[in-house]
Design a protein around this motif. Structure first.
Motif, mmCIF file in Angstrom:
data_model
loop_
_atom_site.group_PDB
_atom_site.id
_atom_site.type_symbol
_atom_site.label_atom_id
_atom_site.label_comp_id
_atom_site.label_asym_id
_atom_site.label_seq_id
_atom_site.Cartn_x
_atom_site.Cartn_y
_atom_site.Cartn_z
ATOM 1 N N ARG A 286 -3.246 -3.174 -5.949
ATOM 2 C CA ARG A 286 -4.038 -3.602 -4.790
ATOM 3 C C ARG A 286 -5.459 -3.947 -5.192
ATOM 4 O O ARG A 286 -6.068 -4.863 -4.624
ATOM 5 N N LEU B 137 -7.203 3.241 0.591
ATOM 6 C CA LEU B 137 -6.864 3.439 -0.817
ATOM 7 C C LEU B 137 -7.877 4.363 -1.479
ATOM 8 O O LEU B 137 -9.080 4.088 -1.488
ATOM 9 N N ALA C 87 0.833 -1.193 0.000
ATOM 10 C CA ALA C 87 0.000 0.000 0.000
ATOM 11 C C ALA C 87 0.867 1.242 0.000
ATOM 12 O O ALA C 87 1.903 1.300 0.636
ATOM 13 N N GLY D 18 -1.709 1.313 -6.138
ATOM 14 C CA GLY D 18 -3.105 1.122 -5.783
ATOM 15 C C GLY D 18 -3.841 0.272 -6.796
ATOM 16 O O GLY D 18 -4.691 -0.540 -6.430
ATOM 17 N N PRO E 123 -5.897 5.859 -7.596
ATOM 18 C CA PRO E 123 -5.141 4.865 -6.836
ATOM 19 C C PRO E 123 -3.660 4.828 -7.153
ATOM 20 O O PRO E 123 -2.873 4.335 -6.350
ATOM 21 N N ARG F 11 -13.212 5.507 -1.364
ATOM 22 C CA ARG F 11 -11.996 4.820 -0.902
ATOM 23 C C ARG F 11 -12.307 3.396 -0.477
ATOM 24 O O ARG F 11 -13.417 3.079 -0.024
#
Length: 644
Positions: free
Chosen positions: A399, A387, A308, A396, A392, A383
């Motif tokens: 992710r 995130l 992250a 991101g 992002p 979000r």
């Protein structure tokens, strides 16, 4: 030991049925036999008839006879021998020009599709302009620049034929890119280049094969035409086109001299067309035998799990998903989703229900960042944990591939029909989880077993069409859960299934939620299904949330918004007396025609002038935290009725 289910029996029988299908067909057999004969003549022609083709005799323009089957030309050379000898040069030139057209066209079309939106639009317009010009004109320009020769003719015809392949490739890519399995691959973070090679190209093979066959025949005729005009093959070399030109002079004295190369051109072109049509049917991904199908493209290099990045978001309440004032905006400014807010807690199943066109799926795709080109998501906050889904970034985006899982409505469209199930299930964990092929395969088998897919070791080696509908949907759930996502988006996952399979799928979702604590955003148009599986429900109408309440309150009929109550009245119940269900009069407004006040006012029996003038805000009611965007709640409780 339990008895096998109907689905398991059907799926198990699929391989035998597929293997029993005839992959050979008459057009393919005829075309291959014909082209095989032509190819054999191309190899043997110069060896067997080469000397005879060059031998001069004193019998010029002699008609067909036992000694000369097609007669002789102006120099007394045997026309049949020359036609057979010319097969090699004609076939080689045609194959090279077709190869140039295919390779250049597919590369150009792929590059256009992989480019950004503006470059893509410009590229498509340029391709359209190129297609509008006859290929022969471009070939004539090239030969005029490079000089009359076989090489210049091949290059010219090859370049002239490439725009057709470029346009077809770009159009097919745009069409296939809108399917669910491509959206899933995008969510998994598959690079665009690999997306093109692995997911799009196999599903574009059939029309491309047909076009290759047409192009081969067209190129053959074009090359022969240029040679016929004296712009292609030059003496002392010769092909079928130049032989046709030579035979034209003696057409009235020895027609066979022109008929021979003409028949060769027509026969070869027809065989190429038959091969293309036969291959298109034989190698259809939905009909091919698993034991003889082409292997999937090699997997990309493994990458380490993404970490992250970015600023820490306000997660004081620990919400998995937060959306505040979320809107989906079309290029013309229309908002099919307008000002939606929702908050999903860990381990919560939240349902979104409403009529078709209410914006349910657009909301889900906004969260997963899977909106098609054109619409864009806007929000004050959007979000996933910490995130920011509005921006992002690269880390991101990686992710998203592991923290969001998506189950689509149609299990048939959810998987790539050209790839085996195992490769599709393991794509995310191999790309983002750093797993090797064997470990990822074991994980996929275990996940399939956990969603009660029979014989998972066999299923991972099968194609999606070999599984029944219910089995495919279970496999779709397994694919979505393989990365152990924090948020699972189920976009009408039971709509295409019969009621017994629906119950099984709903039980799987509840079991996953209870076992893994996965947060679920459940999209449906069926209130009965939503109340059976969800903890909390959002009711959407015309792109807006009109009511939020617990599933228990909804089951009990304690909804307060007139639209929600109308939906309940239109939902059949086993306990209800036989009779007609209530119908909701009118139709939802189009997004661009949404009224200034309450969107439901034109259909609402309680509507007043204020409803048409002012958009209502959420009004709290009851002890369970319910809210309804309805002016009637501010008038009196009796206005909208008590318990149903």
């Amino acid at each position: 030991m339990t008895a096998p289910t109907v689905e398991a029996t059907t799926a198990a029988a699929a391989p035998a049925a597929v293997a029993g299908r005839r992959r050979w067909n008459a057009p393919l057999a005829f075309g291959l036999a014909g082209l095989g004969l032509v190819a054999a003549l191309a190899v043997l022609g110069p060896v067997v008839w080469g000397a005879e083709a060059e031998r001069l005799s004193g019998t010029a323009r002699e008609g067909a006879s036992a000694a000369h089957w097609l007669g002789t030309d102006a120099l007394g050379r045997d026309v049949f021998a020359r036609t057979m000898t010319a097969t090699r040069l004609t076939l080689v030139m045609t194959a090279l020009a077709t190869g140039i057209a295919v390779i250049a066209g597919v590369l150009l079309g792929s590059a256009v599709w992989l480019a950004g939106h503006r470059v893509r639009e410009l590229g498509l317009r340029l391709i359209d302009i190129m297609v509008s010009y006859p290929p022969v004109i471009l070939a004539l320009v090239v030969t005029a620049i490079l000089g009359a020769s076989p090489e210049a003719t091949v290059i010219g015809i090859g370049i002239a034929g490439s725009p057709s392949f470029a346009r077809l490739t770009a159009n097919l890519a745009a069409s296939v890119a809108g399917r669910d399995f491509v959206a899933m691959a995008r969510l998994l973070g598959v690079p665009r280049r690999r997306l093109m090679l692995r997911h799009l190209m196999p599903n574009m093979a059939e029309p491309l094969l047909v076009l290759v066959s047409v192009a081969f025949a067209t190129v053959l005729v074009s090359l022969s035409g240029l040679s016929f005009l004296g712009l292609g093959v030059q003496e002392p070399r010769y092909d079928w086109g130049s032989l046709l030109n030579a035979g034209l002079a003696g057409l009235y004295t020895n027609a066979a001299e022109a008929v021979g190369p003409a028949v060769a051109i027509v026969f070869t072109g027809l065989c190429a067309g038959f091969v293309g049509d036969g291959l298109a049917a034989s190698f259809n991904p939905h009909e091919r035998s698993p034991r003889r199908a082409a292997r999937a493209a090699a997997a990309a290099p493994l990458t380490a799990p993404a970490t992250a990045t970015g600023a820490e978001a306000d997660a004081d309440d620990g919400a998995v998903l937060v959306a505040e004032d979320l809107s989906v905006v079309l290029p013309d400014g229309t908002r099919p989703v307008d000002g939606l807010s929702l908050r999903l807690a860990p381990g919560e199943i939240v349902g979104v229900v409403g009529e078709s066109g209410s914006g349910k799926s657009l909301t889900a795709m906004s969260v997963a960042r899977l909106l098609p080109e054109g619409p864009r998501a806007e929000a004050r906050t959007l979000r996933l944990g910490d995130l920011d889904l509005l921006d992002p970034g690269t880390a991101g985006a990686r992710r998203l591939a592991t923290e969001i899982g998506v189950i689509y409505q149609d299990p048939t469209a959810s998987f790539n029909p050209a790839l085996k199930l195992g490769g599709q299930l393991t794509e995310a964990v191999r790309t983002h989880g750093g797993m090797d092929r064997a470990t990822a395969r074991e994980e996929a088998v275990e996940r399939l077993r956990s969603v009660r897919v029979s014989s998972p070791e066999i299923r991972v080696r099968q194609y999606p069409h070999e599984l029944s509908g219910g089995m495919r949907q279970r496999a779709m759930i397994a694919a979505a859960l393989l990365t152990r996502p924090r948020l699972l988006i189920a976009d009408e996952p039971t709509t295409a299934l019969d009621v017994t399979v629906q119950a099984d799928v709903l039980a799987l979702l509840r079991e996953t939620n209870e076992r893994d604590g996965t947060t679920v955003l459940f999209i449906s148009h069926d209130i009965g299904v939503v109340t059976a599986v969800c903890h909390r429900v959002l009711v959407m109408y015309a792109g807006r949330v009109v009511e939020e309440l617990t599933a228990e309150e909804l089951r009990a009929g304690r909804a307060r918004h007139p639209y929600t109550r109308a939906l309940l009245a239109a939902t059949p119940r086993v306990s209800d007396d036989a009779g007609r269900l209530a119908a909701i009069p009118g139709r939802p407004p189009r997004p661009g025609e949404r009224p200034a006040g309450c969107a439901y006012a034109p259909r609402c029996p309680l509507a007043r002038d204020v409803c048409r003038r002012e958009r209502p805000g959420p009004v709290p009611y009851g002890d369970a935290g319910g809210t309804a965007a309805c002016h009637a709640l501010t008038w009196s409780d009796e206005t909208v009725g008590g318990d149903r």
